[in-house]
Design an enzyme around this catalytic site. Structure first.
Site, PDB file in Angstrom:
ATOM      1  CD  GLU A 110       2.511  -5.595   5.587  1.00  0.00           C
ATOM      2  OE1 GLU A 110       3.447  -6.406   5.778  1.00  0.00           O
ATOM      3  OE2 GLU A 110       1.635  -5.772   4.720  1.00  0.00           O
TER       4      GLU A 110
ATOM      5  CD  GLU B 101      -1.485  -8.075   3.240  1.00  0.00           C
ATOM      6  OE1 GLU B 101      -1.251  -6.873   2.972  1.00  0.00           O
ATOM      7  OE2 GLU B 101      -2.123  -8.429   4.244  1.00  0.00           O
TER       8      GLU B 101
ATOM      9  N   GLY C  50       1.101  -5.185   0.971  1.00  0.00           N
ATOM     10  CA  GLY C  50      -0.137  -5.392   0.208  1.00  0.00           C
ATOM     11  C   GLY C  50       0.121  -5.998  -1.165  1.00  0.00           C
TER      12      GLY C  50
ATOM     13  CB  ALA D  25      -0.891  -0.012   1.228  1.00  0.00           C
TER      14      ALA D  25
HETATM   15  N1  DAK Z   1       4.540   3.390  -0.665  1.00  0.00           N
HETATM   16  C1  DAK Z   1       4.908   4.600  -1.199  1.00  0.00           C
HETATM   17  N2  DAK Z   1       6.025   4.786  -1.895  1.00  0.00           N
HETATM   18  C2  DAK Z   1       6.838   3.737  -2.068  1.00  0.00           C
HETATM   19  C3  DAK Z   1       6.550   2.471  -1.546  1.00  0.00           C
HETATM   20  C4  DAK Z   1       5.334   2.315  -0.807  1.00  0.00           C
HETATM   21  N3  DAK Z   1       4.923   1.146  -0.305  1.00  0.00           N
HETATM   22  N4  DAK Z   1       7.554   1.639  -1.875  1.00  0.00           N
HETATM   23  C5  DAK Z   1       8.435   2.376  -2.587  1.00  0.00           C
HETATM   24  N5  DAK Z   1       7.999   3.626  -2.712  1.00  0.00           N
HETATM   25  C6  DAK Z   1       8.667   4.744  -3.398  1.00  0.00           C
HETATM   26  C7  DAK Z   1       9.862   5.245  -2.597  1.00  0.00           C
HETATM   27  O1  DAK Z   1       9.460   6.118  -1.585  1.00  0.00           O
HETATM   28  C8  DAK Z   1      10.661   5.929  -3.681  1.00  0.00           C
HETATM   29  O2  DAK Z   1      10.077   7.163  -3.951  1.00  0.00           O
HETATM   30  P1  DAK Z   1      10.989   8.528  -4.091  1.00  0.00           P
HETATM   31  O3  DAK Z   1      11.773   8.605  -2.851  1.00  0.00           O
HETATM   32  O4  DAK Z   1      11.836   8.259  -5.314  1.00  0.00           O
HETATM   33  O5  DAK Z   1       9.987   9.607  -4.278  1.00  0.00           O
HETATM   34  C9  DAK Z   1      10.416   5.045  -4.891  1.00  0.00           C
HETATM   35  O6  DAK Z   1       9.236   4.304  -4.609  1.00  0.00           O
HETATM   36  C10 DAK Z   1      11.531   4.043  -5.139  1.00  0.00           C
HETATM   37  O7  DAK Z   1      11.744   3.325  -3.942  1.00  0.00           O
HETATM   38  P2  DAK Z   1      13.194   3.116  -3.304  1.00  0.00           P
HETATM   39  O8  DAK Z   1      14.081   4.268  -3.579  1.00  0.00           O
HETATM   40  O9  DAK Z   1      12.982   2.748  -1.883  1.00  0.00           O
HETATM   41  O10 DAK Z   1      13.714   1.866  -4.154  1.00  0.00           O
HETATM   42  P3  DAK Z   1      14.691   0.703  -3.701  1.00  0.00           P
HETATM   43  O11 DAK Z   1      14.979  -0.076  -4.936  1.00  0.00           O
HETATM   44  O12 DAK Z   1      15.845   1.244  -2.908  1.00  0.00           O
HETATM   45  O13 DAK Z   1      13.854  -0.189  -2.676  1.00  0.00           O
HETATM   46  C11 DAK Z   1      11.856  -1.367  -1.895  1.00  0.00           C
HETATM   47  C12 DAK Z   1      12.692  -0.872  -3.113  1.00  0.00           C
HETATM   48  C13 DAK Z   1      10.575  -1.938  -2.480  1.00  0.00           C
HETATM   49  C14 DAK Z   1      12.633  -2.484  -1.184  1.00  0.00           C
HETATM   50  C15 DAK Z   1      11.608  -0.193  -0.935  1.00  0.00           C
HETATM   51  O14 DAK Z   1      11.081   0.899  -1.675  1.00  0.00           O
HETATM   52  C16 DAK Z   1      10.652  -0.520   0.174  1.00  0.00           C
HETATM   53  O15 DAK Z   1      11.071  -1.124   1.169  1.00  0.00           O
HETATM   54  N6  DAK Z   1       9.399  -0.085   0.049  1.00  0.00           N
HETATM   55  C17 DAK Z   1       8.404  -0.187   1.106  1.00  0.00           C
HETATM   56  C18 DAK Z   1       7.923  -1.617   1.271  1.00  0.00           C
HETATM   57  C19 DAK Z   1       6.896  -1.735   2.379  1.00  0.00           C
HETATM   58  O16 DAK Z   1       7.198  -1.389   3.554  1.00  0.00           O
HETATM   59  N7  DAK Z   1       5.711  -2.238   2.066  1.00  0.00           N
HETATM   60  C20 DAK Z   1       4.618  -2.355   2.984  1.00  0.00           C
HETATM   61  C21 DAK Z   1       3.747  -1.134   2.920  1.00  0.00           C
HETATM   62  S1  DAK Z   1       2.405  -1.241   4.069  1.00  0.00           S
HETATM   63  C22 DAK Z   1      -5.194  -2.212   4.179  1.00  0.00           C
HETATM   64  C23 DAK Z   1      -4.766  -3.384   3.560  1.00  0.00           C
HETATM   65  C24 DAK Z   1      -3.414  -3.527   3.249  1.00  0.00           C
HETATM   66  C25 DAK Z   1      -2.528  -2.523   3.534  1.00  0.00           C
HETATM   67  C26 DAK Z   1      -2.963  -1.384   4.131  1.00  0.00           C
HETATM   68  C27 DAK Z   1      -4.304  -1.189   4.463  1.00  0.00           C
HETATM   69  N8  DAK Z   1      -6.551  -2.053   4.551  1.00  0.00           N
HETATM   70  C28 DAK Z   1      -7.463  -3.211   4.314  1.00  0.00           C
HETATM   71  C29 DAK Z   1      -7.038  -0.831   5.033  1.00  0.00           C
HETATM   72  C30 DAK Z   1      -1.122  -2.756   3.180  1.00  0.00           C
HETATM   73  C31 DAK Z   1      -0.128  -2.111   3.818  1.00  0.00           C
HETATM   74  C32 DAK Z   1       1.205  -2.160   3.240  1.00  0.00           C
HETATM   75  O17 DAK Z   1       1.486  -2.748   2.215  1.00  0.00           O
END
Ligand code: DAK
Length: 257
Positions: free
Chosen positions: A131, A111, A108, A65
Protein backbone atom coordinates in the site's frame (compact mmCIF):
# COMPACT_ATOMS: atom_id res chain seq x y z
CA UNK A 1 -27.26 -18.33 -4.81
CA UNK A 2 -25.83 -16.84 -8.02
CA UNK A 3 -22.48 -15.11 -7.83
CA UNK A 4 -20.55 -13.13 -10.42
CA UNK A 5 -17.09 -12.85 -8.84
CA UNK A 6 -16.69 -16.03 -6.80
CA UNK A 7 -17.32 -19.73 -7.30
CA UNK A 8 -18.44 -22.01 -4.51
CA UNK A 9 -18.04 -25.74 -4.13
CA UNK A 10 -18.65 -28.30 -1.42
CA UNK A 11 -16.34 -31.28 -1.00
CA UNK A 12 -17.51 -33.58 1.77
CA UNK A 13 -17.89 -31.32 4.81
CA UNK A 14 -15.64 -28.60 3.40
CA UNK A 15 -17.07 -25.45 1.83
CA UNK A 16 -14.80 -23.81 -0.74
CA UNK A 17 -14.98 -20.22 -1.93
CA UNK A 18 -12.87 -19.48 -4.99
CA UNK A 19 -12.21 -15.82 -5.76
CA UNK A 20 -12.92 -15.47 -9.47
CA UNK A 21 -11.77 -12.18 -11.00
CA UNK A 22 -8.64 -13.53 -12.71
CA UNK A 23 -8.54 -10.59 -15.13
CA UNK A 24 -7.94 -8.30 -12.12
CA UNK A 25 -5.74 -10.64 -10.07
CA UNK A 26 -8.80 -11.27 -7.86
CA UNK A 27 -8.71 -7.69 -6.58
CA UNK A 28 -11.46 -7.18 -4.02
CA UNK A 29 -14.06 -4.85 -5.46
CA UNK A 30 -17.33 -4.21 -3.65
CA UNK A 31 -19.12 -7.05 -5.40
CA UNK A 32 -16.43 -9.65 -4.76
CA UNK A 33 -16.08 -8.64 -1.13
CA UNK A 34 -19.84 -8.85 -0.57
CA UNK A 35 -20.13 -12.21 -2.31
CA UNK A 36 -17.15 -13.63 -0.41
CA UNK A 37 -18.65 -12.84 2.97
CA UNK A 38 -22.17 -13.84 1.92
CA UNK A 39 -20.83 -17.26 0.87
CA UNK A 40 -18.80 -17.70 4.07
CA UNK A 41 -21.80 -16.78 6.21
CA UNK A 42 -24.00 -19.27 4.33
CA UNK A 43 -21.44 -22.04 4.86
CA UNK A 44 -21.09 -20.98 8.50
CA UNK A 45 -24.81 -21.50 9.05
CA UNK A 46 -24.87 -24.86 7.24
CA UNK A 47 -24.68 -27.87 9.59
CA UNK A 48 -23.27 -30.01 6.80
CA UNK A 49 -20.18 -27.84 6.58
CA UNK A 50 -17.43 -28.31 9.15
CA UNK A 51 -14.70 -26.03 7.79
CA UNK A 52 -14.15 -23.59 4.95
CA UNK A 53 -11.47 -22.69 2.46
CA UNK A 54 -10.96 -19.44 0.60
CA UNK A 55 -8.71 -19.66 -2.41
CA UNK A 56 -7.83 -17.85 -5.61
CA UNK A 57 -5.96 -19.23 -8.60
CA UNK A 58 -2.36 -20.40 -9.02
CA UNK A 59 -1.15 -16.93 -10.02
CA UNK A 60 -3.05 -14.81 -7.53
CA UNK A 61 -4.84 -15.37 -4.26
CA UNK A 62 -5.79 -11.69 -4.35
CA UNK A 63 -3.85 -8.55 -5.27
CA UNK A 64 -5.65 -6.43 -2.67
CA UNK A 65 -8.53 -4.03 -2.79
CA UNK A 66 -9.52 -2.89 -6.26
CA UNK A 67 -7.34 0.18 -6.82
CA UNK A 68 -9.38 1.30 -9.83
CA UNK A 69 -12.58 1.28 -7.78
CA UNK A 70 -10.91 3.04 -4.85
CA UNK A 71 -8.81 5.64 -6.67
CA UNK A 72 -11.30 8.50 -6.47
CA UNK A 73 -12.94 7.56 -3.18
CA UNK A 74 -13.41 10.16 -0.46
CA UNK A 75 -13.23 9.39 3.28
CA UNK A 76 -16.92 10.33 3.51
CA UNK A 77 -17.89 7.77 0.88
CA UNK A 78 -15.78 5.04 2.49
CA UNK A 79 -17.38 5.63 5.88
CA UNK A 80 -20.85 5.92 4.37
CA UNK A 81 -20.42 2.65 2.48
CA UNK A 82 -19.27 0.98 5.70
CA UNK A 83 -16.14 -0.40 4.04
CA UNK A 84 -14.39 -1.10 7.33
CA UNK A 85 -17.40 -3.02 8.62
CA UNK A 86 -17.50 -4.97 5.37
CA UNK A 87 -13.92 -6.24 5.80
CA UNK A 88 -14.66 -7.02 9.45
CA UNK A 89 -17.36 -9.57 8.56
CA UNK A 90 -14.64 -12.25 8.62
CA UNK A 91 -14.48 -11.86 12.41
CA UNK A 92 -18.07 -13.02 12.76
CA UNK A 93 -17.41 -16.42 11.17
CA UNK A 94 -17.52 -19.15 13.82
CA UNK A 95 -16.18 -22.11 11.85
CA UNK A 96 -12.56 -22.49 10.85
CA UNK A 97 -11.57 -20.71 7.63
CA UNK A 98 -8.37 -21.73 5.87
CA UNK A 99 -6.78 -19.51 3.24
CA UNK A 100 -5.29 -21.60 0.43
CA UNK A 101 -2.82 -19.14 -1.07
CA UNK A 102 -0.95 -19.47 -4.34
CA UNK A 103 0.79 -16.60 -6.09
CA UNK A 104 0.17 -13.04 -4.97
CA UNK A 105 -1.45 -12.22 -1.64
CA UNK A 106 -0.96 -8.48 -1.57
CA UNK A 107 -2.49 -5.62 0.37
CA UNK A 108 -6.05 -6.53 1.30
CA UNK A 109 -5.36 -10.01 -0.11
CA UNK A 110 -2.60 -10.55 2.43
CA UNK A 111 -4.76 -8.98 5.15
CA UNK A 112 -7.66 -11.24 4.31
CA UNK A 113 -5.40 -14.33 4.46
CA UNK A 114 -4.15 -13.13 7.85
CA UNK A 115 -7.75 -12.76 9.02
CA UNK A 116 -8.40 -16.42 8.25
CA UNK A 117 -7.59 -18.98 10.93
CA UNK A 118 -4.83 -20.81 9.10
CA UNK A 119 -2.90 -20.53 5.86
CA UNK A 120 -1.88 -23.26 3.44
CA UNK A 121 0.58 -21.73 0.98
CA UNK A 122 1.72 -23.08 -2.35
CA UNK A 123 5.44 -22.84 -3.05
CA UNK A 124 4.74 -19.83 -5.29
CA UNK A 125 2.86 -17.82 -2.66
CA UNK A 126 4.08 -14.29 -1.99
CA UNK A 127 2.77 -12.15 0.85
CA UNK A 128 3.12 -8.39 0.96
CA UNK A 129 1.64 -5.04 1.91
CA UNK A 130 2.50 -2.71 -0.98
CA UNK A 131 0.00 0.00 0.00
CA UNK A 132 2.86 2.40 0.77
CA UNK A 133 3.73 2.35 -2.95
CA UNK A 134 0.33 3.86 -3.79
CA UNK A 135 0.35 6.40 -0.98
CA UNK A 136 -1.72 4.66 1.68
CA UNK A 137 -1.23 2.12 4.47
CA UNK A 138 -2.97 -1.21 5.14
CA UNK A 139 -6.58 -0.63 6.15
CA UNK A 140 -7.90 -4.12 6.84
CA UNK A 141 -5.80 -5.02 9.85
CA UNK A 142 -2.39 -5.59 8.28
CA UNK A 143 -0.40 -3.34 10.61
CA UNK A 144 -1.92 -4.99 13.66
CA UNK A 145 -1.99 -8.63 12.62
CA UNK A 146 1.51 -8.58 11.12
CA UNK A 147 2.95 -6.90 14.21
CA UNK A 148 1.34 -9.52 16.46
CA UNK A 149 2.36 -12.41 14.25
CA UNK A 150 5.85 -11.44 13.09
CA UNK A 151 6.97 -8.87 15.63
CA UNK A 152 7.63 -5.19 15.16
CA UNK A 153 10.74 -5.16 12.98
CA UNK A 154 9.52 -7.39 10.18
CA UNK A 155 6.04 -5.86 10.26
CA UNK A 156 7.62 -2.42 9.91
CA UNK A 157 9.68 -3.59 6.95
CA UNK A 158 6.69 -5.11 5.19
CA UNK A 159 4.41 -2.13 5.77
CA UNK A 160 6.95 0.65 5.30
CA UNK A 161 9.36 -0.84 2.79
CA UNK A 162 7.13 -3.22 0.83
CA UNK A 163 9.11 -6.31 1.90
CA UNK A 164 7.46 -9.35 0.36
CA UNK A 165 7.64 -12.76 2.04
CA UNK A 166 8.14 -15.91 0.01
CA UNK A 167 6.22 -19.04 0.94
CA UNK A 168 9.32 -20.47 2.63
CA UNK A 169 9.74 -17.28 4.68
CA UNK A 170 6.04 -17.27 5.56
CA UNK A 171 6.45 -20.78 6.94
CA UNK A 172 9.66 -19.91 8.75
CA UNK A 173 8.11 -16.84 10.41
CA UNK A 174 4.88 -18.60 11.38
CA UNK A 175 2.57 -16.85 8.93
CA UNK A 176 1.81 -20.03 6.96
CA UNK A 177 0.90 -23.34 8.56
CA UNK A 178 2.31 -25.38 5.71
CA UNK A 179 3.82 -24.99 2.27
CA UNK A 180 2.89 -27.46 -0.44
CA UNK A 181 3.66 -27.86 -4.17
CA UNK A 182 1.68 -25.59 -6.49
CA UNK A 183 0.19 -28.62 -8.20
CA UNK A 184 -2.52 -29.84 -5.87
CA UNK A 185 -2.24 -26.99 -3.34
CA UNK A 186 -6.02 -26.80 -3.11
CA UNK A 187 -6.31 -30.56 -2.58
CA UNK A 188 -3.77 -30.27 0.24
CA UNK A 189 -5.83 -27.48 1.82
CA UNK A 190 -9.00 -29.55 1.47
CA UNK A 191 -7.33 -32.54 3.17
CA UNK A 192 -6.29 -30.23 6.02
CA UNK A 193 -9.81 -28.77 6.25
CA UNK A 194 -11.34 -32.26 6.19
CA UNK A 195 -9.33 -33.20 9.28
CA UNK A 196 -10.83 -30.20 11.08
CA UNK A 197 -14.33 -30.76 9.70
CA UNK A 198 -14.23 -34.33 11.07
CA UNK A 199 -13.72 -33.12 14.65
CA UNK A 200 -16.39 -32.38 17.28
CA UNK A 201 -17.93 -29.16 15.89
CA UNK A 202 -18.60 -27.33 19.14
CA UNK A 203 -15.12 -28.11 20.48
CA UNK A 204 -13.60 -26.71 17.28
CA UNK A 205 -15.73 -23.60 17.59
CA UNK A 206 -14.76 -23.05 21.22
CA UNK A 207 -11.11 -23.70 20.42
CA UNK A 208 -11.13 -21.06 17.68
CA UNK A 209 -12.85 -18.54 19.93
CA UNK A 210 -10.39 -19.20 22.76
CA UNK A 211 -7.25 -18.82 20.64
CA UNK A 212 -8.66 -15.61 19.13
CA UNK A 213 -9.25 -14.28 22.65
CA UNK A 214 -5.47 -14.29 23.14
CA UNK A 215 -5.17 -11.47 20.61
CA UNK A 216 -7.82 -9.33 22.24
CA UNK A 217 -6.91 -9.18 25.89
CA UNK A 218 -4.58 -9.77 28.87
CA UNK A 219 -3.49 -13.26 29.95
CA UNK A 220 -5.82 -13.16 32.95
CA UNK A 221 -8.83 -12.21 30.85
CA UNK A 222 -7.78 -14.67 28.15
CA UNK A 223 -7.63 -17.50 30.67
CA UNK A 224 -11.14 -16.54 31.81
CA UNK A 225 -12.34 -16.63 28.21
CA UNK A 226 -10.83 -20.10 27.85
CA UNK A 227 -12.67 -21.30 30.95
CA UNK A 228 -15.93 -19.85 29.67
CA UNK A 229 -15.48 -21.99 26.57
CA UNK A 230 -14.10 -25.06 28.38
CA UNK A 231 -16.79 -25.86 30.94
CA UNK A 232 -19.86 -25.75 28.64
CA UNK A 233 -18.27 -28.46 26.48
CA UNK A 234 -19.01 -30.89 29.33
CA UNK A 235 -22.69 -30.40 28.56
CA UNK A 236 -22.29 -31.71 25.01
CA UNK A 237 -23.02 -35.25 23.87
CA UNK A 238 -19.80 -35.13 21.90
CA UNK A 239 -17.73 -34.70 25.07
CA UNK A 240 -19.38 -37.78 26.60
CA UNK A 241 -18.90 -39.69 23.35
CA UNK A 242 -15.27 -38.55 22.92
CA UNK A 243 -14.18 -39.64 26.37
CA UNK A 244 -16.20 -42.88 26.25
CA UNK A 245 -14.66 -43.73 22.88
CA UNK A 246 -11.18 -43.15 24.28
CA UNK A 247 -11.84 -45.47 27.20
CA UNK A 248 -13.41 -48.12 24.92
CA UNK A 249 -10.46 -47.80 22.51
CA UNK A 250 -12.62 -46.94 19.49
CA UNK A 251 -13.09 -43.98 17.16
CA UNK A 252 -15.54 -41.37 18.41
CA UNK A 253 -18.69 -40.76 16.41
CA UNK A 254 -19.52 -37.09 16.66
CA UNK A 255 -23.13 -35.97 16.58
CA UNK A 256 -22.51 -32.24 16.73
CA UNK A 257 -24.70 -32.12 19.82
N1 DAK B 1 -6.75 -3.46 -8.18
C1 DAK B 1 -7.22 -3.36 -9.46
N2 DAK B 1 -6.68 -4.00 -10.50
C2 DAK B 1 -5.61 -4.77 -10.27
C3 DAK B 1 -5.05 -4.92 -9.00
C4 DAK B 1 -5.67 -4.22 -7.91
N3 DAK B 1 -5.26 -4.32 -6.64
N4 DAK B 1 -3.99 -5.74 -9.09
C5 DAK B 1 -3.91 -6.09 -10.40
N5 DAK B 1 -4.88 -5.52 -11.10
C6 DAK B 1 -5.14 -5.63 -12.54
C7 DAK B 1 -4.11 -4.84 -13.34
O1 DAK B 1 -4.45 -3.49 -13.39
C8 DAK B 1 -4.21 -5.52 -14.68
O2 DAK B 1 -5.35 -5.07 -15.33
P1 DAK B 1 -5.31 -4.62 -16.91
O3 DAK B 1 -4.25 -3.61 -17.01
O4 DAK B 1 -4.98 -5.90 -17.64
O5 DAK B 1 -6.68 -4.12 -17.18
C9 DAK B 1 -4.45 -6.97 -14.30
O6 DAK B 1 -4.94 -6.96 -12.97
C10 DAK B 1 -3.19 -7.82 -14.32
O7 DAK B 1 -2.23 -7.18 -13.51
P2 DAK B 1 -0.73 -6.91 -13.99
O8 DAK B 1 -0.67 -6.68 -15.46
O9 DAK B 1 -0.18 -5.85 -13.12
O10 DAK B 1 -0.06 -8.33 -13.68
P3 DAK B 1 1.43 -8.64 -13.25
O11 DAK B 1 1.55 -10.13 -13.28
O12 DAK B 1 2.40 -7.83 -14.06
O13 DAK B 1 1.57 -8.11 -11.76
C11 DAK B 1 0.83 -7.78 -9.45
C12 DAK B 1 0.80 -8.68 -10.72
C13 DAK B 1 -0.15 -8.41 -8.47
C14 DAK B 1 2.24 -7.83 -8.85
C15 DAK B 1 0.45 -6.34 -9.83
O14 DAK B 1 -0.76 -6.37 -10.57
C16 DAK B 1 0.27 -5.44 -8.65
O15 DAK B 1 1.27 -4.94 -8.11
N6 DAK B 1 -0.98 -5.18 -8.27
C17 DAK B 1 -1.32 -4.20 -7.24
C18 DAK B 1 -0.98 -4.71 -5.86
C19 DAK B 1 -1.31 -3.70 -4.79
O16 DAK B 1 -0.78 -2.55 -4.81
N7 DAK B 1 -2.15 -4.07 -3.82
C20 DAK B 1 -2.61 -3.21 -2.78
C21 DAK B 1 -3.90 -2.55 -3.18
S1 DAK B 1 -4.48 -1.46 -1.91
C22 DAK B 1 -10.04 -0.92 3.32
C23 DAK B 1 -9.39 -2.09 3.72
C24 DAK B 1 -8.37 -2.59 2.91
C25 DAK B 1 -8.02 -1.96 1.75
C26 DAK B 1 -8.67 -0.82 1.38
C27 DAK B 1 -9.70 -0.28 2.15
N8 DAK B 1 -11.06 -0.36 4.14
C28 DAK B 1 -11.33 -1.03 5.44
C29 DAK B 1 -11.83 0.72 3.70
C30 DAK B 1 -6.93 -2.55 0.97
C31 DAK B 1 -6.19 -1.80 0.13
C32 DAK B 1 -5.32 -2.48 -0.82
O17 DAK B 1 -5.22 -3.69 -0.90
Amino acid sequence: MTYTSILTEVRGRVGIVKLNRPQAMNAFNTILLGELFDALEIFDADENIGAMIVTGNEKAFAAGADIKEMADATPFEMIKQGRVEKWDRIRGIKKVVIAAVSGWALGGGCEFALSCDMIVASESAKFGQPEITIGIIPGAGGTQRLARLLGKQLAMEMVINNRTLTAAEALQFGLANRVVPVEGYLDAAVAFAEEIAARAPMAVRMAKDSVNAAFETTLTEGLKAEKRNFYPLFSTEDQKEGMKAFIEKRKAEWKGQ
